[in-house]
Design a protein around this motif. Sequence first.
Motif, PDB file in Angstrom:
ATOM      1  N   ALA A 132      23.677 -15.912   3.237  1.00  0.00           N
ATOM      2  CA  ALA A 132      24.811 -15.449   4.042  1.00  0.00           C
ATOM      3  C   ALA A 132      25.731 -14.528   3.256  1.00  0.00           C
ATOM      4  O   ALA A 132      25.752 -14.546   2.031  1.00  0.00           O
ATOM      5  CB  ALA A 132      25.602 -16.658   4.549  1.00  0.00           C
ATOM      6  N   ASN A 133      26.467 -13.740   4.000  1.00  0.00           N
ATOM      7  CA  ASN A 133      27.506 -12.878   3.417  1.00  0.00           C
ATOM      8  C   ASN A 133      28.848 -13.297   3.988  1.00  0.00           C
ATOM      9  O   ASN A 133      28.956 -13.614   5.162  1.00  0.00           O
ATOM     10  CB  ASN A 133      27.254 -11.410   3.747  1.00  0.00           C
ATOM     11  CG  ASN A 133      26.074 -10.858   2.987  1.00  0.00           C
ATOM     12  OD1 ASN A 133      25.994 -11.007   1.780  1.00  0.00           O
ATOM     13  ND2 ASN A 133      25.148 -10.235   3.694  1.00  0.00           N
ATOM     14  N   GLY A 134      29.878 -13.297   3.168  1.00  0.00           N
ATOM     15  CA  GLY A 134      31.215 -13.617   3.640  1.00  0.00           C
ATOM     16  C   GLY A 134      31.532 -15.095   3.588  1.00  0.00           C
ATOM     17  O   GLY A 134      30.795 -15.896   3.024  1.00  0.00           O
TER      18      GLY A 134
ATOM     19  N   ILE B 220      24.571 -31.549   2.002  1.00  0.00           N
ATOM     20  CA  ILE B 220      24.673 -30.086   1.939  1.00  0.00           C
ATOM     21  C   ILE B 220      25.339 -29.654   0.638  1.00  0.00           C
ATOM     22  O   ILE B 220      24.871 -28.734  -0.043  1.00  0.00           O
ATOM     23  CB  ILE B 220      25.445 -29.552   3.165  1.00  0.00           C
ATOM     24  CG1 ILE B 220      24.648 -29.815   4.442  1.00  0.00           C
ATOM     25  CG2 ILE B 220      25.766 -28.064   3.001  1.00  0.00           C
ATOM     26  CD1 ILE B 220      25.447 -29.637   5.720  1.00  0.00           C
ATOM     27  N   ILE B 221      26.418 -30.323   0.275  1.00  0.00           N
ATOM     28  CA  ILE B 221      27.141 -29.990  -0.957  1.00  0.00           C
ATOM     29  C   ILE B 221      26.231 -30.156  -2.174  1.00  0.00           C
ATOM     30  O   ILE B 221      26.202 -29.297  -3.057  1.00  0.00           O
ATOM     31  CB  ILE B 221      28.425 -30.841  -1.068  1.00  0.00           C
ATOM     32  CG1 ILE B 221      29.437 -30.389   0.002  1.00  0.00           C
ATOM     33  CG2 ILE B 221      29.030 -30.765  -2.460  1.00  0.00           C
ATOM     34  CD1 ILE B 221      30.620 -31.321   0.185  1.00  0.00           C
TER      35      ILE B 221
ATOM     36  N   SER C  30      18.366 -28.793   5.262  1.00  0.00           N
ATOM     37  CA  SER C  30      17.696 -27.876   4.331  1.00  0.00           C
ATOM     38  C   SER C  30      17.604 -26.471   4.917  1.00  0.00           C
ATOM     39  O   SER C  30      17.725 -25.483   4.190  1.00  0.00           O
ATOM     40  CB  SER C  30      16.310 -28.396   3.953  1.00  0.00           C
ATOM     41  OG  SER C  30      15.494 -28.512   5.095  1.00  0.00           O
ATOM     42  N   ASP C  31      17.403 -26.358   6.233  1.00  0.00           N
ATOM     43  CA  ASP C  31      17.395 -25.042   6.868  1.00  0.00           C
ATOM     44  C   ASP C  31      18.769 -24.381   6.775  1.00  0.00           C
ATOM     45  O   ASP C  31      18.879 -23.189   6.527  1.00  0.00           O
ATOM     46  CB  ASP C  31      16.987 -25.161   8.341  1.00  0.00           C
ATOM     47  CG  ASP C  31      15.535 -25.568   8.523  1.00  0.00           C
ATOM     48  OD1 ASP C  31      14.754 -25.480   7.559  1.00  0.00           O
ATOM     49  OD2 ASP C  31      15.185 -25.991   9.648  1.00  0.00           O
ATOM     50  N   LEU C  32      19.816 -25.171   6.970  1.00  0.00           N
ATOM     51  CA  LEU C  32      21.172 -24.641   6.866  1.00  0.00           C
ATOM     52  C   LEU C  32      21.458 -24.160   5.452  1.00  0.00           C
ATOM     53  O   LEU C  32      22.019 -23.085   5.253  1.00  0.00           O
ATOM     54  CB  LEU C  32      22.203 -25.686   7.286  1.00  0.00           C
ATOM     55  CG  LEU C  32      23.666 -25.285   7.120  1.00  0.00           C
ATOM     56  CD1 LEU C  32      24.001 -24.034   7.918  1.00  0.00           C
ATOM     57  CD2 LEU C  32      24.573 -26.430   7.503  1.00  0.00           C
ATOM     58  N   VAL C  33      21.056 -24.929   4.464  1.00  0.00           N
ATOM     59  CA  VAL C  33      21.288 -24.540   3.070  1.00  0.00           C
ATOM     60  C   VAL C  33      20.579 -23.221   2.769  1.00  0.00           C
ATOM     61  O   VAL C  33      21.158 -22.325   2.138  1.00  0.00           O
ATOM     62  CB  VAL C  33      20.846 -25.657   2.105  1.00  0.00           C
ATOM     63  CG1 VAL C  33      20.833 -25.173   0.664  1.00  0.00           C
ATOM     64  CG2 VAL C  33      21.760 -26.868   2.255  1.00  0.00           C
ATOM     65  N   ALA C  34      19.363 -23.058   3.248  1.00  0.00           N
ATOM     66  CA  ALA C  34      18.641 -21.798   3.037  1.00  0.00           C
ATOM     67  C   ALA C  34      19.376 -20.642   3.699  1.00  0.00           C
ATOM     68  O   ALA C  34      19.481 -19.549   3.119  1.00  0.00           O
ATOM     69  CB  ALA C  34      17.221 -21.911   3.583  1.00  0.00           C
TER      70      ALA C  34
END
Length: 162
Positions: free
Chosen positions: A109-111, A125-126, A100-104
Amino acid sequence: MVRALIFSLMLSLFFGGIALAKPTAIFLVRHAEKATGGDAKDPDLSEAGRARAASLAAILKDTQLTAIYATEFKRTQQTAKPLADAAHLEVTTVHAKETSDLVATLQQANGNVLIVGHSNTLPEIIKALGVASPPVIEDAEYDNVFLLLPGTPVQLLRLHFR
């Protein structure tokens, strides 16, 4: 003269907006083949896994990645390393249980980004990124590259590599 000025202003607004874009592509891969024997909880990559990691670096070398994320396990770190080295990026370690932290992070994110995870974490994640029916990744599958294109609707492509 006025037309040229208006055209120039429109181009700068158009290209200025591109620079502010959110992630344009999120690549997701499972770690490459793991070695048998050794540390069963945190194995290294096998010879085939190291070859697959090199292949991943070759096929994604021109994707202009801005970030690479991998779990804390050796197999994900070793899968990401050849591409990180080629792209002159550091691999950001994300705990496998903190998707959940990664998804946030990804939503801000940019790029273009790459995530190297596991057969159980990638579908989570998907799904969290907006895909209603995430793929199932079988235990013997190491050749998937998922390409997630954010937007409305979110698009997910499944590719295979050797």
